[in-house]
Design an enzyme around this catalytic site. Structure first.
Site, PDB file in Angstrom:
ATOM      1  N   LYS A 128      21.660   1.373  18.026  1.00 56.08           N
ATOM      2  CA  LYS A 128      20.353   1.378  17.812  1.00 56.08           C
ATOM      3  C   LYS A 128      19.256   1.940  18.916  1.00 56.08           C
ATOM      4  O   LYS A 128      19.643   1.773  20.067  1.00 56.08           O
ATOM      5  CB  LYS A 128      19.805   0.115  17.347  1.00 56.08           C
ATOM      6  N   GLY A 184       7.176  -8.408   2.042  1.00 55.76           N
ATOM      7  CA  GLY A 184       7.072  -7.217   2.568  1.00 55.76           C
ATOM      8  C   GLY A 184       7.622  -6.119   1.644  1.00 55.76           C
ATOM      9  O   GLY A 184       8.697  -6.135   0.912  1.00 55.76           O
ATOM     10  N   VAL A 213      11.330  -0.193   1.679  1.00 56.57           N
ATOM     11  CA  VAL A 213      12.434  -0.929   1.060  1.00 56.57           C
ATOM     12  C   VAL A 213      11.862  -1.643  -0.142  1.00 56.57           C
ATOM     13  O   VAL A 213      12.110  -1.728  -1.413  1.00 56.57           O
ATOM     14  CB  VAL A 213      13.582  -1.666   1.962  1.00 56.57           C
ATOM     15  N   GLY A 214      11.091  -2.693   0.392  1.00 58.63           N
ATOM     16  CA  GLY A 214      10.527  -3.701  -0.857  1.00 58.63           C
ATOM     17  C   GLY A 214      10.008  -3.362  -1.846  1.00 58.63           C
ATOM     18  O   GLY A 214      10.196  -3.993  -2.910  1.00 58.63           O
ATOM     19  N   HIS A 215       9.222  -2.149  -1.953  1.00 62.51           N
ATOM     20  CA  HIS A 215       8.654  -1.778  -3.340  1.00 62.51           C
ATOM     21  C   HIS A 215       9.698  -1.185  -4.236  1.00 62.51           C
ATOM     22  O   HIS A 215       9.518  -1.445  -5.462  1.00 62.51           O
ATOM     23  CB  HIS A 215       7.365  -0.875  -2.819  1.00 62.51           C
TER      24      HIS A 215
END
EC number: 1.4.1.23
Length: 360
Positions: free
Chosen positions: A88, A188, A192-194
């Site tokens: 990362k 959130g 991604v959340g939507h």
């Protein structure tokens, strides 16, 4: 030597959160780049993980985040069945203020200097267009646009994978892999959340959302005006009748205070590193709250970017991401057999795969 450096070295060489193979500190004064690239493991193959661009309060906080996130990627990639280790990167600073073409190109040169030991992609604060710029200096950048030979936005399959994990959780708790009639709280509703909200609505779930960004909430409620909105995450997790809580923002959402008041029976979300500290998974289990390990259910995105290295095929990736359902059920079964929380069961399975790779 400063206390900050002492803390970093102690984490690397002495703590359970350490064990990283390599940590690279990157600086390009001309562009303002300050970045950390952390390679946790290459036992299964080149380290793969995204680049987070975030205004950390301190360099120490940035390094700690890179170490935690890269370690998590080793486990995520192992559980996703990928031939990749964990890595990362974090870029320090507010992307709204300092992100520039020059900075991204400089970052790409640092990634290229690792010669393929680390493959990067998008994360919080970085987008497909950014990876297109990074790729101009580095052939180990994924998450690029289709126009530039990439797979595009990985949040689509990330959300799909979380949905599969949620279906498996419903199967385990209620005996039916559907979210129909279940009340799901999503904290959130960004990249991604939507997408997750759309899956939930299509499956017949009742959805409650919250987000610190008003524009993200408006994007959802403008399309689905009947969706309920909680004032904040604290209000969301206390929602009466909540069946599932989906943390889809930054990590650390599950801590002593939140677990104590959480009304949901299941936690399954897209955020990385949801457990704020060791022991939280036991607290969840003691309250009979089922936790679907974050790095297992949110692996759809990394499945997508890994596939990009071999010539992206969406249907092939979606088929792989669909297996998150079976993997999640297997973790719950292992947890029951071993008498341990699901997070510990997932860790055991991932560690076994990495250990077997090292012996080969």
């Amino acid at each position: 030597m400063t206390d900050v450096t002492d803390g970093v070295l102690h984490t690397l060489f002495h703590s359970e959160q350490g064990g990283h193979e390599q940590v690279v500190l990157c600086q390009d004064r001309a562009s303002g780049l300050k970045a950390v690239i952390a390679i946790h493991s290459t036992a299964l193959g080149p380290a793969l993980g995204g680049t987070r661009f975030y205004p950390y309060a301190s360099e120490e906080e940035a390094v700690a985040d890179a170490l935690n996130l890269s370690r998590g990627m080793s486990y995520k990639n192992a559980m996703a069945g990928l031939d990749h280790g964990g890595g990362k990167a974090v870029i320090i600073g507010d992307p709204e203020q300092i992100k520039s073409e020059e900075l991204l190109l400089a970052y790409g040169r640092f990634v290229a200097s690792l010669g393929g030991r680390y493959v990067t992609a998008c994360d919080v604060g970085t987008y497909v267009a950014d990876m297109d710029v990074v790729a101009r200096e580095c052939r180990w950048a994924t998450g690029r646009s289709p126009e530039n030979g990439g797979a595009g936005d990985s949040s689509v399959l990330t959300a799909f994978g979380v949905f599969q994990g949620m279906r498996a959780s419903a199967q385990h708790v209620w005996g039916d892999p559907t979210l129909r009639g279940r009340k799901v709280g999503v904290a959130g509703v960004g990249k991604v959340g939507h997408h997750l909200v759309e899956h939930l609505l299509s499956d017949g779930a009742e959805v409650v959302i919250t987000d610190v960004r008003e524009e993200s909430v408006r994007r959802i409620t403008g399309k689905h005006p009947r969706i309920a909105v909680a004032a904040d995450t604290d209000a969301l997790i206390r929602t009466e009748g909540l069946d599932i809580y989906a943390p889809c923002a930054l990590g650390g959402a599950l801590h002593d205070e939140s677990v104590a008041v959480l009304t949901a029976k299941v936690v399954c979300g897209a955020a990385n590193n949801q457990l704020a500290h060791p022991g939280v998974e036991k607290d969840l289990a003691d309250r009979a709250i089922l936790y679907a390990p974050d790095y297992v259910v949110n692996a759809g995105g990394v499945i997508q970017v890994a596939d990009e290295l071999h010539g992206f095929d969406f249907d092939r990736c979606k088929a792989k991401a669909s297996k998150i359902f079976d993997t999640t059920l297997a973790i719950f079964a292992r947890a029951k057999d071993d008498g341990i929380p699901p997070a510990a069961a997932a860790d055991r399975i991932a560690e076994q795969r990495m250990a077997e790779a090292r012996r080969r």
